[in-house]
Scaffold this active site. Structure first.
Site, PDB file in Angstrom:
ATOM      1  N   GLU A  42      38.371  56.646  68.571  1.00  0.00           N
ATOM      2  CA  GLU A  42      39.823  56.785  68.699  1.00  0.00           C
ATOM      3  C   GLU A  42      40.133  58.222  69.119  1.00  0.00           C
ATOM      4  O   GLU A  42      39.836  59.158  68.372  1.00  0.00           O
ATOM      5  CB  GLU A  42      40.520  56.479  67.377  1.00  0.00           C
ATOM      6  N   ARG A  46      47.016  64.292  70.291  1.00  0.00           N
ATOM      7  CA  ARG A  46      47.502  65.501  69.614  1.00  0.00           C
ATOM      8  C   ARG A  46      47.184  66.768  70.390  1.00  0.00           C
ATOM      9  O   ARG A  46      47.292  67.864  69.862  1.00  0.00           O
ATOM     10  CB  ARG A  46      46.906  65.591  68.201  1.00  0.00           C
ATOM     11  N   THR A  70      47.480  57.782  67.553  1.00  0.00           N
ATOM     12  CA  THR A  70      48.748  58.498  67.407  1.00  0.00           C
ATOM     13  C   THR A  70      49.746  58.061  68.474  1.00  0.00           C
ATOM     14  O   THR A  70      50.521  58.873  68.990  1.00  0.00           O
ATOM     15  CB  THR A  70      48.559  60.038  67.442  1.00  0.00           C
ATOM     16  N   LYS A 129      45.605  49.750  60.254  1.00  0.00           N
ATOM     17  CA  LYS A 129      45.168  51.086  59.871  1.00  0.00           C
ATOM     18  C   LYS A 129      45.993  51.477  58.639  1.00  0.00           C
ATOM     19  O   LYS A 129      47.221  51.577  58.730  1.00  0.00           O
ATOM     20  CB  LYS A 129      45.433  52.067  61.023  1.00  0.00           C
TER      21      LYS A 129
END
Length: 208
Positions: A42, A46, A70, A129
């Site tokens: 993953e 960011r 994200t 998640k």
């Protein structure tokens, strides 16, 4: 939905949560992961060069599934549809869920409460998640959720480390965990690449 369950099962025991610091860092880690046979990663959004990092991983890890993490909004989701194999969010968004269904994209939404799980299950999700896992109850919470949600499968992330990940994997509703500790820093990689390679091979040896 789609093959989310396949993703978490194939990635067990640990989904690397990669917050790369630079393109060079991403390249070095992707090469390491490819050599170790890491089945999926993953890449979090960011960093300003995050999408280039996703491409690096896709190019250098041809046998792995590359996910984008994200993902918070429609724009990111639509780009991820074209550039990644699966999408992960820190929370649940009905808009993102609808886009995933429409585009047949593998989407793993984040949840933190029973209410969010119910909302996501109403949209036909069963793989989640749990985030931020340790901060919201960790193993104790997951045990409590098993009763009312026997069909839910979790990949808990947040606060999970080499010291406690086995506690999570011992739970029947946890198929893998997300961890950043298995993504070495540039400094650590320069010092002990062989050590990290051996550690990763050991983690994933049953799927190699």
């Amino acid at each position: 939905m789609n093959d989310a369950l396949t993703i978490v099962n194939k990635t067990a025991p640990v989904m690397p949560v990669a917050q790369f610091k630079s393109l060079d860092h991403a390249k070095a880690c992707a090469e390491l992961f490819a050599e170790a046979g890491v089945p999926a990663v993953e890449v979090t959004l960011r960093h300003t060069d995050a999408w280039q990092m996703v491409k690096l991983c896709r190019d250098l890890m041809p046998n792995a599934r590359i996910g984008v993490g994200t993902v918070l909004n429609r724009r990111q989701m639509l780009r991820a549809v074209d550039e990644a194999d699966f999408v992960i969010s820190p929370g649940f968004s009905r808009e993102l869920s609808m886009l995933a269904h429409k585009t047949l994209t593998t989407y793993i939404p984040g949840v933190a409460t029973a209410t969010e799980i119910m909302a996501a299950m109403a949209e036909e999700h069963r793989v989640f998640k749990l985030y931020p896992a340790e901060a919201i109850g960790g193993v104790t919470l997951l045990k409590s959720l098993a009763g009312p949600f026997p069909d839910a499968v979790f990949c808990p992330t947040g606060g999970i480390s080499q010291a406690n990940y086995h506690d999570y994997l011992a739970l029947p509703n946890v198929h893998c965990v997300g961890g950043s500790w298995i993504v070495p820093s540039e400094e650590a990689l320069a010092k002990d690449r062989k050590g990290y390679l051996a550690m990763l091979k050991s983690l994933y040896q049953r799927s190699l």
